[in-house]
Design a protein around this motif. Structure first.
Motif, PDB file in Angstrom:
ATOM      1  N   VAL A  77       8.176   9.292   5.211  1.00  0.00           N
ATOM      2  CA  VAL A  77       7.089   8.974   4.097  1.00  0.00           C
ATOM      3  C   VAL A  77       7.302   7.684   3.749  1.00  0.00           C
ATOM      4  CG1 VAL A  77       6.309   9.796   1.780  1.00  0.00           C
ATOM      5  CG2 VAL A  77       7.466  11.518   3.384  1.00  0.00           C
ATOM      6  N   VAL A  78       6.261   7.184   3.621  1.00  0.00           N
ATOM      7  CA  VAL A  78       5.813   5.525   2.955  1.00  0.00           C
ATOM      8  C   VAL A  78       5.038   5.624   1.872  1.00  0.00           C
ATOM      9  CG1 VAL A  78       5.264   3.378   3.517  1.00  0.00           C
ATOM     10  CG2 VAL A  78       6.481   4.607   5.446  1.00  0.00           C
ATOM     11  N   THR A  79       5.569   5.602   0.821  1.00  0.00           N
ATOM     12  CA  THR A  79       4.641   5.237  -0.388  1.00  0.00           C
ATOM     13  C   THR A  79       3.724   4.048  -0.331  1.00  0.00           C
ATOM     14  OG1 THR A  79       5.937   6.560  -1.590  1.00  0.00           O
ATOM     15  CG2 THR A  79       4.644   5.224  -3.075  1.00  0.00           C
ATOM     16  N   VAL A  80       2.461   4.005  -0.467  1.00  0.00           N
ATOM     17  CA  VAL A  80       1.547   2.887  -0.638  1.00  0.00           C
ATOM     18  C   VAL A  80       0.953   2.847  -1.954  1.00  0.00           C
ATOM     19  CG1 VAL A  80      -0.359   1.799   0.389  1.00  0.00           C
ATOM     20  CG2 VAL A  80       0.826   3.461   1.837  1.00  0.00           C
ATOM     21  N   GLY A  81       1.298   1.729  -2.815  1.00  0.00           N
ATOM     22  CA  GLY A  81       0.800   1.503  -3.903  1.00  0.00           C
ATOM     23  C   GLY A  81      -0.638   0.855  -3.740  1.00  0.00           C
ATOM     24  N   MET A  82      -1.780   1.555  -4.229  1.00  0.00           N
ATOM     25  CA  MET A  82      -2.993   0.874  -4.126  1.00  0.00           C
ATOM     26  C   MET A  82      -3.511   0.358  -5.624  1.00  0.00           C
ATOM     27  SD  MET A  82      -5.000   3.941  -1.902  1.00  0.00           S
ATOM     28  CE  MET A  82      -4.923   5.125  -2.989  1.00  0.00           C
ATOM     29  N   VAL A  83      -3.693  -0.821  -5.764  1.00  0.00           N
ATOM     30  CA  VAL A  83      -3.843  -1.425  -7.138  1.00  0.00           C
ATOM     31  C   VAL A  83      -5.082  -2.311  -6.870  1.00  0.00           C
ATOM     32  CG1 VAL A  83      -1.674  -0.773  -8.227  1.00  0.00           C
ATOM     33  CG2 VAL A  83      -1.914  -3.149  -6.944  1.00  0.00           C
ATOM     34  N   GLU A  84      -5.744  -2.881  -8.023  1.00  0.00           N
ATOM     35  CA  GLU A  84      -6.707  -3.927  -7.733  1.00  0.00           C
ATOM     36  C   GLU A  84      -5.757  -5.262  -7.599  1.00  0.00           C
ATOM     37  OE1 GLU A  84      -8.255  -0.510 -10.016  1.00  0.00           O
ATOM     38  OE2 GLU A  84      -6.791  -1.810 -10.705  1.00  0.00           O
ATOM     39  N   PHE A  85      -6.070  -5.822  -6.442  1.00  0.00           N
ATOM     40  CA  PHE A  85      -6.982  -5.768  -5.489  1.00  0.00           C
ATOM     41  C   PHE A  85      -5.802  -5.942  -4.199  1.00  0.00           C
ATOM     42  CE2 PHE A  85     -10.349  -5.755  -8.112  1.00  0.00           C
ATOM     43  CZ  PHE A  85     -11.321  -4.562  -7.861  1.00  0.00           C
ATOM     44  N   ARG A  86      -5.023  -4.935  -4.027  1.00  0.00           N
ATOM     45  CA  ARG A  86      -3.766  -4.939  -3.047  1.00  0.00           C
ATOM     46  C   ARG A  86      -3.280  -3.717  -2.711  1.00  0.00           C
ATOM     47  NH1 ARG A  86      -1.555  -6.556  -7.746  1.00  0.00           N
ATOM     48  NH2 ARG A  86       0.436  -5.478  -8.194  1.00  0.00           N
ATOM     49  N   LEU A  87      -2.656  -3.793  -1.535  1.00  0.00           N
ATOM     50  CA  LEU A  87      -1.921  -2.508  -0.970  1.00  0.00           C
ATOM     51  C   LEU A  87      -0.272  -3.034  -1.007  1.00  0.00           C
ATOM     52  CD1 LEU A  87      -3.949  -1.456   2.191  1.00  0.00           C
ATOM     53  CD2 LEU A  87      -4.057  -0.515  -0.088  1.00  0.00           C
TER      54      LEU A  87
ATOM     55  N   PRO B 193     -11.287   1.221   2.038  1.00  0.00           N
ATOM     56  CA  PRO B 193     -12.592   1.257   2.320  1.00  0.00           C
ATOM     57  C   PRO B 193     -13.695   1.258   1.269  1.00  0.00           C
ATOM     58  CG  PRO B 193     -11.737   3.298   2.899  1.00  0.00           C
ATOM     59  CD  PRO B 193     -10.764   2.550   2.147  1.00  0.00           C
ATOM     60  N   VAL B 194     -13.408   1.434  -0.014  1.00  0.00           N
ATOM     61  CA  VAL B 194     -14.195   1.652  -1.017  1.00  0.00           C
ATOM     62  C   VAL B 194     -14.910   0.265  -1.569  1.00  0.00           C
ATOM     63  CG1 VAL B 194     -14.011   2.317  -3.617  1.00  0.00           C
ATOM     64  CG2 VAL B 194     -12.668   3.620  -2.123  1.00  0.00           C
ATOM     65  N   GLY B 195     -16.173   0.364  -1.640  1.00  0.00           N
ATOM     66  CA  GLY B 195     -17.047  -0.873  -2.058  1.00  0.00           C
ATOM     67  C   GLY B 195     -16.476  -2.149  -1.294  1.00  0.00           C
ATOM     68  N   ASN B 196     -16.326  -3.362  -2.182  1.00  0.00           N
ATOM     69  CA  ASN B 196     -15.621  -4.265  -1.292  1.00  0.00           C
ATOM     70  C   ASN B 196     -14.369  -4.705  -1.623  1.00  0.00           C
ATOM     71  OD1 ASN B 196     -16.014  -5.065  -3.984  1.00  0.00           O
ATOM     72  ND2 ASN B 196     -17.061  -7.162  -3.750  1.00  0.00           N
ATOM     73  N   HIS B 197     -13.686  -3.540  -1.721  1.00  0.00           N
ATOM     74  CA  HIS B 197     -12.060  -3.791  -2.198  1.00  0.00           C
ATOM     75  C   HIS B 197     -11.534  -4.456  -1.119  1.00  0.00           C
ATOM     76  CE1 HIS B 197     -12.227  -0.127  -5.197  1.00  0.00           C
ATOM     77  NE2 HIS B 197     -13.126  -1.125  -5.425  1.00  0.00           N
ATOM     78  N   ARG B 198     -11.840  -4.278   0.163  1.00  0.00           N
ATOM     79  CA  ARG B 198     -11.096  -4.829   1.304  1.00  0.00           C
ATOM     80  C   ARG B 198     -11.262  -6.474   1.314  1.00  0.00           C
ATOM     81  NH1 ARG B 198     -11.273  -3.248   7.783  1.00  0.00           N
ATOM     82  NH2 ARG B 198     -10.037  -5.009   8.536  1.00  0.00           N
ATOM     83  N   GLN B 199     -12.546  -6.827   1.075  1.00  0.00           N
ATOM     84  CA  GLN B 199     -12.949  -8.186   0.710  1.00  0.00           C
ATOM     85  C   GLN B 199     -12.279  -8.869  -0.261  1.00  0.00           C
ATOM     86  OE1 GLN B 199     -14.996  -5.809   1.388  1.00  0.00           O
ATOM     87  NE2 GLN B 199     -15.933  -6.361   3.441  1.00  0.00           N
ATOM     88  N   GLN B 200     -11.943  -8.071  -1.366  1.00  0.00           N
ATOM     89  CA  GLN B 200     -11.460  -8.681  -2.473  1.00  0.00           C
ATOM     90  C   GLN B 200      -9.595  -8.691  -2.274  1.00  0.00           C
ATOM     91  OE1 GLN B 200     -13.010  -5.942  -5.552  1.00  0.00           O
ATOM     92  NE2 GLN B 200     -13.785  -7.766  -6.242  1.00  0.00           N
ATOM     93  N   GLY B 201      -9.045  -8.341  -1.391  1.00  0.00           N
ATOM     94  CA  GLY B 201      -7.760  -8.438  -0.791  1.00  0.00           C
ATOM     95  C   GLY B 201      -6.996  -7.202  -0.745  1.00  0.00           C
ATOM     96  N   MET B 202      -7.586  -5.955  -0.605  1.00  0.00           N
ATOM     97  CA  MET B 202      -6.972  -4.742  -0.419  1.00  0.00           C
ATOM     98  C   MET B 202      -6.989  -4.399   1.046  1.00  0.00           C
ATOM     99  SD  MET B 202      -7.904  -2.141  -3.449  1.00  0.00           S
ATOM    100  CE  MET B 202      -6.408  -1.001  -2.836  1.00  0.00           C
ATOM    101  N   GLN B 203      -6.268  -5.316   1.750  1.00  0.00           N
ATOM    102  CA  GLN B 203      -5.956  -5.388   3.269  1.00  0.00           C
ATOM    103  C   GLN B 203      -4.530  -5.777   3.785  1.00  0.00           C
ATOM    104  OE1 GLN B 203      -6.332  -7.877   5.793  1.00  0.00           O
ATOM    105  NE2 GLN B 203      -6.250  -6.436   7.345  1.00  0.00           N
ATOM    106  N   LEU B 204      -4.248  -5.090   4.728  1.00  0.00           N
ATOM    107  CA  LEU B 204      -2.622  -5.639   5.041  1.00  0.00           C
ATOM    108  C   LEU B 204      -2.549  -5.076   6.729  1.00  0.00           C
ATOM    109  CD1 LEU B 204       0.171  -6.523   4.392  1.00  0.00           C
ATOM    110  CD2 LEU B 204       0.629  -4.169   3.963  1.00  0.00           C
ATOM    111  N   TYR B 205      -2.201  -6.162   7.505  1.00  0.00           N
ATOM    112  CA  TYR B 205      -1.870  -5.924   8.750  1.00  0.00           C
ATOM    113  C   TYR B 205      -0.345  -5.388   8.603  1.00  0.00           C
ATOM    114  CZ  TYR B 205      -6.177  -8.055  10.148  1.00  0.00           C
ATOM    115  OH  TYR B 205      -7.441  -8.378  10.510  1.00  0.00           O
TER     116      TYR B 205
END
Length: 120
Positions: free
Chosen positions: A32-42, A104-116
């Motif tokens: 189990v990996v907990t992923v914190g989703m906050v404005e605007f990062r993972l 994938p909500v709105g433009n959240h990815r473009q605002q920084g909620m993306q991680l490789y």
């Protein structure tokens, strides 16, 4: 002890201290990996060993969020949209390679909620 080293390395690689791989309850066969989703990062490790994972996506922000993953052998999988304070789980098997995690909500990815995430 090996698990502790792996969890520490993952947290250090991600620069996050709040998200780490945890052992799953006996019999489930997935870490189990907990992923914190906050404005605007993972907030999660940016490196994981290959294996089966349940990503526990917790919305610690104010806006609705979701978690989507794409990469080798996974295709595109995602959680439902999670409201503030809620959580959703996504279980996948990750082989060696690089995986794209994003909101994938709105433009959240473009605002920084993306991680490789590198696996291997």
């Amino acid at each position: 002890m090996l698990f502790g080293v792996v969890a520490l390395m993952g947290a250090l690689c991600a620069g996050a201290t709040t998200a780490a791989a945890q052992p799953a309850p006996t019999g489930f066969g997935a870490r189990v990996v907990t992923v914190g989703m906050v404005e605007f990062r993972l907030e999660q490790p940016a490196w994981l060993p290959p294996g089966r994972y349940t990503f526990h996506a917790v919305n610690a922000g104010r806006a609705p969020h979701a978690l989507e993953i794409s990469g080798p052998g996974v295709g595109d999988v995602r959680t439902p949209v999670v409201q503030s304070g809620g959580a959703a789980d996504l279980t996948v098997t990750l082989g060696p390679g690089v995986y794209d995690f994003w909101c994938p909500v709105g433009n959240h990815r473009q605002q920084g909620m993306q991680l490789y995430v590198r696996v291997g």
